[in-house]
Design an enzyme around this catalytic site. Sequence first.
Site, mmCIF file in Angstrom:
data_model
loop_
_atom_site.group_PDB
_atom_site.id
_atom_site.type_symbol
_atom_site.label_atom_id
_atom_site.label_comp_id
_atom_site.label_asym_id
_atom_site.label_seq_id
_atom_site.Cartn_x
_atom_site.Cartn_y
_atom_site.Cartn_z
ATOM 1 N N ARG A 14 0.825 -1.203 0.000
ATOM 2 C CA ARG A 14 0.000 0.000 0.000
ATOM 3 C C ARG A 14 0.866 1.262 0.000
ATOM 4 N NH1 ARG A 14 -5.296 -1.827 1.765
ATOM 5 N NH2 ARG A 14 -5.974 0.291 1.444
ATOM 6 N N TYR A 61 -15.383 -10.559 1.205
ATOM 7 C CA TYR A 61 -16.066 -9.272 0.984
ATOM 8 C C TYR A 61 -17.357 -9.466 0.179
ATOM 9 C CZ TYR A 61 -12.009 -6.931 2.908
ATOM 10 O OH TYR A 61 -11.036 -6.500 3.764
ATOM 11 N N ARG A 104 -6.815 11.829 -5.688
ATOM 12 C CA ARG A 104 -8.038 11.094 -5.332
ATOM 13 C C ARG A 104 -9.236 12.044 -5.314
ATOM 14 N NH1 ARG A 104 -12.061 9.161 -3.449
ATOM 15 N NH2 ARG A 104 -12.344 7.700 -1.731
ATOM 16 N N ARG A 115 -3.249 7.108 1.107
ATOM 17 C CA ARG A 115 -3.690 8.322 1.808
ATOM 18 C C ARG A 115 -2.668 8.971 2.713
ATOM 19 N NH1 ARG A 115 -8.790 5.311 3.921
ATOM 20 N NH2 ARG A 115 -7.203 3.725 3.591
HETATM 21 O O1 CP3 Z 1 -0.134 0.862 -3.181
HETATM 22 C C1 CP3 Z 1 -0.614 -0.285 -3.284
HETATM 23 O O2 CP3 Z 1 -0.311 -1.211 -2.481
HETATM 24 C C2 CP3 Z 1 -1.487 -0.637 -4.459
HETATM 25 C C3 CP3 Z 1 -2.893 -0.525 -4.318
HETATM 26 C C4 CP3 Z 1 -3.730 -1.380 -3.372
HETATM 27 C C5 CP3 Z 1 -4.918 -0.883 -2.789
HETATM 28 N N1 CP3 Z 1 -5.543 -1.905 -2.160
HETATM 29 C C6 CP3 Z 1 -5.386 0.512 -2.897
HETATM 30 C C7 CP3 Z 1 -6.426 1.011 -1.967
HETATM 31 C C8 CP3 Z 1 -3.619 -2.725 -2.988
HETATM 32 C C9 CP3 Z 1 -2.504 -3.717 -3.293
HETATM 33 C C10 CP3 Z 1 -4.787 -3.054 -2.235
HETATM 34 C C11 CP3 Z 1 -5.053 -4.399 -1.693
HETATM 35 C C12 CP3 Z 1 -6.250 -4.614 -0.877
HETATM 36 N N2 CP3 Z 1 -7.478 -4.033 -1.004
HETATM 37 C C13 CP3 Z 1 -6.345 -5.602 0.143
HETATM 38 C C14 CP3 Z 1 -5.253 -6.567 0.541
HETATM 39 C C15 CP3 Z 1 -4.167 -5.950 1.337
HETATM 40 C C16 CP3 Z 1 -4.559 -5.494 2.712
HETATM 41 O O3 CP3 Z 1 -4.323 -4.303 2.996
HETATM 42 O O4 CP3 Z 1 -5.052 -6.303 3.504
HETATM 43 C C17 CP3 Z 1 -7.648 -5.535 0.682
HETATM 44 C C18 CP3 Z 1 -8.211 -6.370 1.816
HETATM 45 C C19 CP3 Z 1 -8.369 -4.539 -0.060
HETATM 46 C C20 CP3 Z 1 -9.789 -4.145 0.063
HETATM 47 C C21 CP3 Z 1 -9.921 -2.741 0.470
HETATM 48 N N3 CP3 Z 1 -9.695 -1.652 -0.357
HETATM 49 C C22 CP3 Z 1 -10.303 -2.234 1.740
HETATM 50 C C23 CP3 Z 1 -10.644 -3.102 2.941
HETATM 51 C C24 CP3 Z 1 -10.290 -0.851 1.653
HETATM 52 C C25 CP3 Z 1 -10.731 0.118 2.729
HETATM 53 C C26 CP3 Z 1 -9.745 0.219 3.805
HETATM 54 C C27 CP3 Z 1 -8.691 1.195 3.429
HETATM 55 O O5 CP3 Z 1 -7.502 0.881 3.551
HETATM 56 O O6 CP3 Z 1 -9.085 2.279 3.020
HETATM 57 C C28 CP3 Z 1 -9.864 -0.484 0.339
HETATM 58 C C29 CP3 Z 1 -9.661 0.868 -0.209
HETATM 59 C C30 CP3 Z 1 -8.320 1.201 -0.775
HETATM 60 N N4 CP3 Z 1 -7.580 0.380 -1.563
HETATM 61 C C31 CP3 Z 1 -7.629 2.435 -0.653
HETATM 62 C C32 CP3 Z 1 -6.455 2.328 -1.395
HETATM 63 C C33 CP3 Z 1 -5.413 3.391 -1.616
HETATM 64 C C34 CP3 Z 1 -8.147 3.669 0.100
HETATM 65 C C35 CP3 Z 1 -9.258 4.235 -0.688
HETATM 66 C C36 CP3 Z 1 -9.322 5.753 -0.698
HETATM 67 O O7 CP3 Z 1 -8.436 6.406 -1.261
HETATM 68 O O8 CP3 Z 1 -10.312 6.271 -0.170
#
Ligand code: CP3
Length: 347
Positions: free
Chosen positions: A27, A153, A40, A31
């Site tokens: 990640r 999910y 974003r 943010r």
């Molecule tokens: O930089 C990176 O690593 C690449 C992008 C990436 C995102 N999500 C962007 C994201 C990757 C590799 C993921 C993986 C992901 N997504 C996982 C597995 C890894 C982990 O952290 O456990 C999971 C479970 C998700 C599902 C998901 N997406 C959730 C539960 C959430 C909300 C929680 C959170 O962290 O905000 C997201 C949203 C998300 N995915 C964001 C980003 C940058 C935040 C969204 C925003 O900008 O509002």
Amino acid sequence: MSTLPKKRLLKALNKEQLDRPPFWLMRQAGRYLPEYRATRANAGSFLDLCYNPALAEEVTLQPLRRYDFDAAILFADILLIPDALGQPLAYKEGEGPVLDPIRSAKELTSLSMDKLHDRLNPVYETVNRLSSSLPSHVTLIGFAGAPWTVASYMIEGKGSKDYAEIKKWAYSDPEGFQKLMDILVQSTIEYLLKQVEAGAETVQIFDTWAGVLPDDMFRKWVIAPTRQIVDGLRAVHPDLPIIGFPKGIAGNLLEFVKGTGVTAVSLDTSTPLEWAVENIQPHVVVQGNLDPIMVVAGGQAMVDRVHEILETLSNGPHIFNLGHGIIPQTPPENVALLAETIHAWKK
Ligand code: CP3
């Protein structure tokens, strides 16, 4: 004739000896960076950002302008697969992903692979753009969620504390649940193959909720589908390095490594380092495992722990990373100190 990989991350995945391990952060785009928050805000929704190749490319590159990471990870999300299969998905501020839950085999008729690639095409376009815009020493990582975590999910409809709905279905109707897993395995293989075709040099499979199952169910719903994905990818690309991230599986890690055939395994924060040196590193490359909260804390405590991880894992193949994704509260200057610490370290 194959050429030897020149990039540090690919060398580590090839088990070559290095003066310092490659590093990147799960990640790493997100943010905690003000420039991410600005892009974003302009994109509209989070999904609009994921499906906009120019903006997704931009946010993938943002952390690399600040820090000398050895890899970039495609900007997308693991829940784009359910979205592309036809399950409506929204990301709500402060709530995370929200989906219309699927709770039985009958409801699977609402999913279809027909439009999978039409919907996901912008993601392949993002990979394609990155494969020409990245600096030549930086490896491009593609990714997908593992079927168990993506299914959690789809069935719970959001993040869960107890996974009661998915477990209820998987335990009481394994044949029906298998049908959903089959759809996810097939979609994930195709999705990752397209990423590789577009320029991804390795792929990571995120199984964030792999650790919630008892061991017989862990074999059936974590190891088996991951093995199918690994086999499906290797049937087309025999040398593709594949990184698994089965979070929270503790003592099942060795069985995961042997059972799935992954090239590397990402260790979560709680995995004991010495145990990993003895039991995991002899078999595969290990990645990890700094506590993401250490990067929020920063300072000497972080530097000391980074040194400890580097020293302990330095006699075998290692990729430095966190034990889970970086969190939004992380001060960007602490990531700079982390990068400096790793770059200054020599074996
Ligand atoms: O930089 C990176 O690593 C690449 C992008 C990436 C995102 N999500 C962007 C994201 C990757 C590799 C993921 C993986 C992901 N997504 C996982 C597995 C890894 C982990 O952290 O456990 C999971 C479970 C998700 C599902 C998901 N997406 C959730 C539960 C959430 C909300 C929680 C959170 O962290 O905000 C997201 C949203 C998300 N995915 C964001 C980003 C940058 C935040 C969204 C925003 O900008 O509002």
